[in-house]
Design a protein around this motif. Structure first.
Motif, PDB file in Angstrom:
ATOM      1  N   TYR A   1      23.108   7.002 -62.506  1.00 50.52           N
ATOM      2  CA  TYR A   1      24.397   6.312 -62.377  1.00 50.52           C
ATOM      3  C   TYR A   1      25.468   7.003 -63.214  1.00 50.52           C
ATOM      4  O   TYR A   1      26.597   7.215 -62.747  1.00 50.52           O
ATOM      5  N   HIS A   2      25.135   7.368 -64.428  1.00 47.94           N
ATOM      6  CA  HIS A   2      26.124   7.921 -65.348  1.00 47.94           C
ATOM      7  C   HIS A   2      26.447   9.389 -65.084  1.00 47.94           C
ATOM      8  O   HIS A   2      27.509   9.868 -65.495  1.00 47.94           O
ATOM      9  N   HIS A   3      25.551  10.113 -64.403  1.00 45.93           N
ATOM     10  CA  HIS A   3      25.719  11.558 -64.270  1.00 45.93           C
ATOM     11  C   HIS A   3      25.866  12.043 -62.834  1.00 45.93           C
ATOM     12  O   HIS A   3      25.818  13.249 -62.594  1.00 45.93           O
ATOM     13  N   SER A   4      26.051  11.145 -61.878  1.00 45.64           N
ATOM     14  CA  SER A   4      26.276  11.589 -60.501  1.00 45.64           C
ATOM     15  C   SER A   4      27.579  11.009 -59.980  1.00 45.64           C
ATOM     16  O   SER A   4      27.911   9.857 -60.269  1.00 45.64           O
ATOM     17  N   PRO A   5      28.332  11.777 -59.202  1.00 46.30           N
ATOM     18  CA  PRO A   5      29.582  11.264 -58.636  1.00 46.30           C
ATOM     19  C   PRO A   5      29.368  10.238 -57.535  1.00 46.30           C
ATOM     20  O   PRO A   5      30.256   9.436 -57.249  1.00 46.30           O
ATOM     21  N   GLY A   6      28.181  10.235 -56.913  1.00 45.87           N
ATOM     22  CA  GLY A   6      27.975   9.354 -55.773  1.00 45.87           C
ATOM     23  C   GLY A   6      27.480   7.967 -56.123  1.00 45.87           C
ATOM     24  O   GLY A   6      27.645   7.028 -55.333  1.00 45.87           O
ATOM     25  N   ALA A   7      26.860   7.792 -57.293  1.00 46.50           N
ATOM     26  CA  ALA A   7      26.331   6.482 -57.675  1.00 46.50           C
ATOM     27  C   ALA A   7      27.491   5.565 -58.024  1.00 46.50           C
ATOM     28  O   ALA A   7      28.139   5.725 -59.057  1.00 46.50           O
ATOM     29  N   ARG A   8      27.748   4.596 -57.168  1.00 45.65           N
ATOM     30  CA  ARG A   8      28.919   3.728 -57.312  1.00 45.65           C
ATOM     31  C   ARG A   8      28.643   2.491 -58.176  1.00 45.65           C
ATOM     32  O   ARG A   8      29.553   1.966 -58.810  1.00 45.65           O
ATOM     33  N   HIS A   9      27.401   1.998 -58.133  1.00 48.39           N
ATOM     34  CA  HIS A   9      27.090   0.744 -58.810  1.00 48.39           C
ATOM     35  C   HIS A   9      25.746   0.856 -59.529  1.00 48.39           C
ATOM     36  O   HIS A   9      24.837   1.556 -59.076  1.00 48.39           O
ATOM     37  N   LEU A  10      25.653   0.132 -60.661  1.00 51.07           N
ATOM     38  CA  LEU A  10      24.410   0.028 -61.422  1.00 51.07           C
ATOM     39  C   LEU A  10      24.066  -1.446 -61.586  1.00 51.07           C
ATOM     40  O   LEU A  10      24.866  -2.214 -62.131  1.00 51.07           O
ATOM     41  N   VAL A  11      22.899  -1.832 -61.095  1.00 50.61           N
ATOM     42  CA  VAL A  11      22.385  -3.190 -61.283  1.00 50.61           C
ATOM     43  C   VAL A  11      21.331  -3.125 -62.380  1.00 50.61           C
ATOM     44  O   VAL A  11      20.318  -2.438 -62.234  1.00 50.61           O
ATOM     45  N   THR A  12      21.573  -3.809 -63.487  1.00 56.70           N
ATOM     46  CA  THR A  12      20.631  -3.845 -64.599  1.00 56.70           C
ATOM     47  C   THR A  12      19.965  -5.211 -64.632  1.00 56.70           C
ATOM     48  O   THR A  12      20.633  -6.236 -64.705  1.00 56.70           O
ATOM     49  N   LEU A  13      18.630  -5.215 -64.571  1.00 54.79           N
ATOM     50  CA  LEU A  13      17.872  -6.459 -64.570  1.00 54.79           C
ATOM     51  C   LEU A  13      17.451  -6.802 -65.992  1.00 54.79           C
ATOM     52  O   LEU A  13      16.741  -6.020 -66.637  1.00 54.79           O
ATOM     53  N   TYR A  14      17.871  -7.956 -66.474  1.00 59.26           N
ATOM     54  CA  TYR A  14      17.487  -8.396 -67.807  1.00 59.26           C
ATOM     55  C   TYR A  14      15.986  -8.700 -67.836  1.00 59.26           C
ATOM     56  O   TYR A  14      15.477  -9.473 -67.019  1.00 59.26           O
ATOM     57  N   GLY A  15      15.286  -8.046 -68.749  1.00 58.92           N
ATOM     58  CA  GLY A  15      13.844  -8.229 -68.838  1.00 58.92           C
ATOM     59  C   GLY A  15      13.069  -7.486 -67.772  1.00 58.92           C
ATOM     60  O   GLY A  15      11.838  -7.594 -67.700  1.00 58.92           O
ATOM     61  N   GLY A  16      13.752  -6.718 -66.959  1.00 54.75           N
ATOM     62  CA  GLY A  16      13.107  -6.008 -65.867  1.00 54.75           C
ATOM     63  C   GLY A  16      12.334  -4.803 -66.351  1.00 54.75           C
ATOM     64  O   GLY A  16      12.824  -4.026 -67.170  1.00 54.75           O
ATOM     65  N   GLU A  17      11.128  -4.640 -65.823  1.00 54.73           N
ATOM     66  CA  GLU A  17      10.322  -3.460 -66.111  1.00 54.73           C
ATOM     67  C   GLU A  17      10.286  -2.581 -64.861  1.00 54.73           C
ATOM     68  O   GLU A  17      11.173  -2.667 -64.017  1.00 54.73           O
ATOM     69  N   HIS A  18       9.276  -1.739 -64.737  1.00 53.53           N
ATOM     70  CA  HIS A  18       9.341  -0.690 -63.711  1.00 53.53           C
ATOM     71  C   HIS A  18       9.276  -1.228 -62.285  1.00 53.53           C
ATOM     72  O   HIS A  18       9.832  -0.635 -61.371  1.00 53.53           O
ATOM     73  N   THR A  19       8.607  -2.362 -62.101  1.00 50.13           N
ATOM     74  CA  THR A  19       8.498  -2.916 -60.748  1.00 50.13           C
ATOM     75  C   THR A  19       9.633  -3.887 -60.422  1.00 50.13           C
ATOM     76  O   THR A  19       9.615  -4.523 -59.364  1.00 50.13           O
ATOM     77  N   LEU A  20      10.604  -4.000 -61.323  1.00 47.95           N
ATOM     78  CA  LEU A  20      11.833  -4.757 -61.055  1.00 47.95           C
ATOM     79  C   LEU A  20      11.555  -6.186 -60.597  1.00 47.95           C
ATOM     80  O   LEU A  20      12.185  -6.697 -59.672  1.00 47.95           O
ATOM     81  N   GLY A  21      10.575  -6.800 -61.221  1.00 53.15           N
ATOM     82  CA  GLY A  21      10.255  -8.185 -60.911  1.00 53.15           C
ATOM     83  C   GLY A  21       9.185  -8.367 -59.866  1.00 53.15           C
ATOM     84  O   GLY A  21       8.707  -9.479 -59.651  1.00 53.15           O
ATOM     85  N   GLY A  22       8.799  -7.267 -59.191  1.00 51.58           N
ATOM     86  CA  GLY A  22       7.753  -7.355 -58.178  1.00 51.58           C
ATOM     87  C   GLY A  22       8.205  -6.962 -56.796  1.00 51.58           C
ATOM     88  O   GLY A  22       7.848  -7.606 -55.810  1.00 51.58           O
ATOM     89  N   ILE A  23       8.949  -5.847 -56.686  1.00 50.81           N
ATOM     90  CA  ILE A  23       9.482  -5.444 -55.383  1.00 50.81           C
ATOM     91  C   ILE A  23       8.435  -4.811 -54.484  1.00 50.81           C
ATOM     92  O   ILE A  23       8.647  -4.666 -53.279  1.00 50.81           O
ATOM     93  N   GLN A  24       7.279  -4.435 -55.056  1.00 47.66           N
ATOM     94  CA  GLN A  24       6.319  -3.662 -54.266  1.00 47.66           C
ATOM     95  C   GLN A  24       5.395  -4.532 -53.426  1.00 47.66           C
ATOM     96  O   GLN A  24       4.797  -4.057 -52.460  1.00 47.66           O
ATOM     97  N   ASP A  25       5.250  -5.827 -53.773  1.00 47.30           N
ATOM     98  CA  ASP A  25       4.321  -6.664 -53.015  1.00 47.30           C
ATOM     99  C   ASP A  25       4.513  -8.107 -53.440  1.00 47.30           C
ATOM    100  O   ASP A  25       5.015  -8.386 -54.538  1.00 47.30           O
ATOM    101  N   TYR A  26       4.123  -9.035 -52.584  1.00 49.85           N
ATOM    102  CA  TYR A  26       4.128 -10.440 -52.953  1.00 49.85           C
ATOM    103  C   TYR A  26       2.926 -10.742 -53.837  1.00 49.85           C
ATOM    104  O   TYR A  26       1.798 -10.349 -53.541  1.00 49.85           O
ATOM    105  N   MET A  27       3.171 -11.399 -54.969  1.00 48.26           N
ATOM    106  CA  MET A  27       2.098 -11.824 -55.881  1.00 48.26           C
ATOM    107  C   MET A  27       1.220 -10.655 -56.303  1.00 48.26           C
ATOM    108  O   MET A  27      -0.005 -10.760 -56.413  1.00 48.26           O
ATOM    109  N   SER A  28       1.818  -9.514 -56.575  1.00 52.02           N
ATOM    110  CA  SER A  28       1.051  -8.325 -56.919  1.00 52.02           C
ATOM    111  C   SER A  28       0.468  -8.429 -58.328  1.00 52.02           C
ATOM    112  O   SER A  28       1.159  -8.820 -59.273  1.00 52.02           O
TER     113      SER A  28
END
Length: 307
Positions: A230-257
């Motif tokens: 986000y900070h070093h590319s001209p094309g990245a327009r928005h940054l969504v930061t998840l509070y307390g979020g780790e690498h799976t961003l709350g569980g985007i890879q599967d239901y009840m993983s």
């Protein structure tokens, strides 16, 4: 456990999913297998090519795929050679260049979109392949980032091959690894020397999503490493930061993983809403979509920064 579980929306439009669609790839060693998921109704449907993270497969990402298809997107998911489903070992001669093969696979999918679309009954003629986006999680973020204009620095510090694909109109970068400034761990330096991106040429409109507690074992930088694009590319327009979020961003890879270390339907919902709204605007489908979701800039589970 969270108080509210995340499930597919029972009121969503019907979708159809076909897997595997096999694309011949004789030089790859294994043919490329793809999953395609699409709404059963609608026309001029835009396309998202979604790249999974390390060791995952075309089956990953249902919480995102379900939401995107419910909002009229066709989602295409290749399985890369690093997938655990293929059981490739480090002794395989293809292993050191899997990072390049991933990009080749993405290009093959784009080149053969008509073939993939034809695998779904009733879908040909209903897709607008000019409205094409790419999305990727973790290693998948680096892979799709190269189609958006990112490059890999060589041992001499110079940017390598430019794999920008002008057919791609927008990007979604989820938990995407950052710059290498001498802070890769010894393990990463030995096994992942390609984690030396140059984002200066990433000009395609993109959205970045990162967790503020995503501490990678590959870098000593901490969670801010995943915000570099986000900070070093001209094309990245928005940054969504998840509070307390780790690498799976709350569980985007599967239901009840069981692999999710930061399970949160609320975090996943923010990822779904922001990425969908961004793509609807970036692809010229609904210009008001982003303005509506941007009003959640002070959402209890995250924030949105724009530039």
């Amino acid at each position: 456990m969270p108080s509210t579980e995340l499930h597919p929306d029972s009121t969503s439009p019907q979708v159809i999913s076909v897997r595997p669609v096999t694309l011949a790839a004789p030089l790859r060693g294994d043919d490329l297998q793809v999953r395609i998921t699409a709404p059963t109704e609608g026309t001029d449907l835009p396309v998202i090519v979604f790249a999974h993270g390390f060791a995952q497969s075309m089956a990953a990402g249902d919480p995102l795929v379900d939401h995107w298809t419910a909002h009229g997107f066709v989602v295409v998911q290749p399985t890369f050679l690093d997938s655990a489903a293929l059981a490739l070992t480090p002794a395989d001669p293809r292993h050191p260049v899997i990072w390049r093969t991933r990009v080749d696979d993405l290009e093959r999918v784009i080149e053969e979109l008509d073939t993939v679309i034809a695998a779904v009954p009733g879908l040909p003629g209903r897709v607008d392949t000019d409205r094409l986006a790419v999305a990727g999680h973790s290693w998948g973020g680096q892979s799709v980032g190269m189609l958006l204009g990112a490059r890999v620095l060589g041992a001499d510090g110079r940017p390598g091959e430019d794999r920008t694909d002008k057919r791609v109109k927008a990007g979604v970068l989820l938990s995407t690894t950052g710059l290498s400034r001498g802070d890769l761990t010894p393990f990463a330096q030995e096994h992942f020397p390609f984690m030396s991106p140059d984002f200066s040429g990433l000009a395609t409109p993109s959205i970045v999503v990162a967790g503020d507690r995503d501490q990678s074992a590959l870098s000593t930088r901490g969670p801010t490493w995943f915000t570099d694009v986000y900070h070093h590319s001209p094309g990245a327009r928005h940054l969504v930061t998840l509070y307390g979020g780790e690498h799976t961003l709350g569980g985007i890879q599967d239901y009840m993983s069981t692999a999710t270390t930061d399970e949160s339907p609320q975090r996943v919902d923010l990822v779904r809403r922001t990425t969908t709204a961004f793509l609807l605007k970036a692809l010229g489908i609904d210009h008001a979509a982003w303005a509506e979701v941007a009003s959640t800039a002070h959402d209890p589970v995250g924030r949105i920064d724009s530039k």
